[in-house]
Motif scaffolding. Structure first.
Motif, mmCIF file in Angstrom:
data_model
loop_
_atom_site.group_PDB
_atom_site.id
_atom_site.type_symbol
_atom_site.label_atom_id
_atom_site.label_comp_id
_atom_site.label_asym_id
_atom_site.label_seq_id
_atom_site.Cartn_x
_atom_site.Cartn_y
_atom_site.Cartn_z
ATOM 1 N N LEU A 21 31.180 43.368 40.407
ATOM 2 C CA LEU A 21 31.967 43.216 41.634
ATOM 3 C C LEU A 21 33.375 43.775 41.444
ATOM 4 C CD1 LEU A 21 31.950 42.098 44.513
ATOM 5 C CD2 LEU A 21 32.748 39.917 43.590
ATOM 6 N N LEU A 22 33.962 43.525 40.265
ATOM 7 C CA LEU A 22 35.289 44.071 39.970
ATOM 8 C C LEU A 22 35.275 45.604 39.991
ATOM 9 C CD1 LEU A 22 36.827 41.910 37.089
ATOM 10 C CD2 LEU A 22 37.643 42.143 39.442
ATOM 11 N N GLU A 38 36.197 41.443 31.527
ATOM 12 C CA GLU A 38 37.083 41.061 32.629
ATOM 13 C C GLU A 38 38.499 41.580 32.430
ATOM 14 O OE1 GLU A 38 36.965 36.941 33.548
ATOM 15 O OE2 GLU A 38 34.832 36.939 34.034
ATOM 16 N N TYR A 63 30.047 39.337 38.274
ATOM 17 C CA TYR A 63 31.501 39.397 38.436
ATOM 18 C C TYR A 63 32.089 40.718 37.938
ATOM 19 C CZ TYR A 63 36.427 38.082 38.215
ATOM 20 O OH TYR A 63 37.779 38.052 38.386
#
Length: 308
Positions: A78-79, A277, A75
């Motif tokens: 991907l960001l 994140e 994740y």
């Protein structure tokens, strides 16, 4: 296809009377020192089936741990990829068209807009140079990492990273513990086991520590003392191994260390993701916000001047 050919060749060699370990040695790409020494020990002790079962469990456990960390990292990666694509598209296609209109107005532009135009022009004119530089940097890094000194420097820096470092260290400690435990249970002596672990631990700094441990054991020391003094292995690992040596349950204690650190890896990975994140989202918001403000400010200023 290559695996099928290798298995057929292994079957043929074993059928002709060659030991399984000797047959496996012809395929180092598939079977490293860990496989060869465990199989050799299993054949020598007559417990090859038990050793192969332990080896299968070990490989499955390592693959599960590796897949868990890889899946958790998908994740954030991907960001980063999405953010990079968005910025490149904005700078290459969107910004030039809008800034062209702003520059044709003949009015002085804010510093943010001038900076954005400069960056956009540079990316448009030198995208091939940036791409070439990225490939060159990757090639130089790979060549540097393949040297003994470069590998030590990079691995030490990796262990010291603020967020990723603890995860890398826990992974290495877990791999060391479960591998050495598996080797000892298969009847391989400690000194031989340490040599094998040193070659598969995937970290030059830890490999150097293991080499020191191997040397100290030859001089009459135990395993725990040099580990405690290394400054690389957490002190609790040294104390637990010391207890295992004193009680004659070193393999069981190594298994406990591996299980404990596997759990800590999962927790540390989740913490790392929880930090990365919002950080990535914040960076992406700042970059995109800078681009939007650089375009909107001169437009709003022009509108105010016309209203006056």
């Amino acid at each position: 296809r290559d695996v099928e050919v290798a298995l057929r060749d292994l079957k043929e060699r074993v059928t002709q009377g060659a030991p399984l370990a000797e047959a496996l040695a012809h395929y180092p790409h598939y079977f490293n020192d860990l496989y060869l020494n465990m199989v050799k020990a299993g054949e020598a002790s007559g417990n090859l089936d038990v050793v192969l079962a332990r080896l299968a469990a070990f490989v499955q456990k390592q693959a599960k741990l590796r897949n868990r960390v890889t899946a958790a990292m998908m994740y954030p990666l991907l960001l980063i990829l999405i953010a990079a694509v968005v910025v490149v598209v904005l700078l290459t296609f969107v910004v030039p068209r809008i800034t062209l209109i702003l520059t044709q107005s003949g009015k002085e532009l804010p510093w943010m807009t001038r900076t954005l135009i400069g960056v956009s022009n540079f990316v448009q004119s030198n995208w091939w140079l940036l791409l070439l530089g990225a490939f060159a940097a990757a090639a130089l890094f790979r060549a540097f990492y393949q040297t003994a000194r470069g590998r030590r420097i990079v691995d030490r820096l990796a262990l010291g990273l603020p967020v990723l470092g603890p995860v890398f260290k826990k992974q290495s400690v877990s791999r060391f513990s479960v591998t050495l435990s598996t080797l000892l249970k298969s009847g391989i002596p400690v000194l031989d086991g340490l040599k094998i672990v040193k070659n598969i631990v995937n970290n030059a700094v830890l490999a150097d520590v293991i080499e020191v441990v191997h040397t100290r054991i030859l001089e009459g020391a135990d395993i725990a003392t040099p580990l405690k003094k290394s400054g690389v292995f957490p002190p609790v690992v040294g104390y637990m191994i010391s207890i295992g040596e004193q009680t004659g349950q070193l393999e069981e204690m190594l298994d406990r260390i591996a299980e404990s650190y596997d759990e800590e890896i999962e927790i540390a990975t989740q913490k790392m993701i929880s930090v990365l994140e919002p950080l990535l989202i914040l960076v992406m918001a700042v970059v995109v916000g800078f681009i939007i403000l650089s375009i909107l400010i001169p437009i709003l200023q022009s509108s105010d001047l016309r209203g006056m």
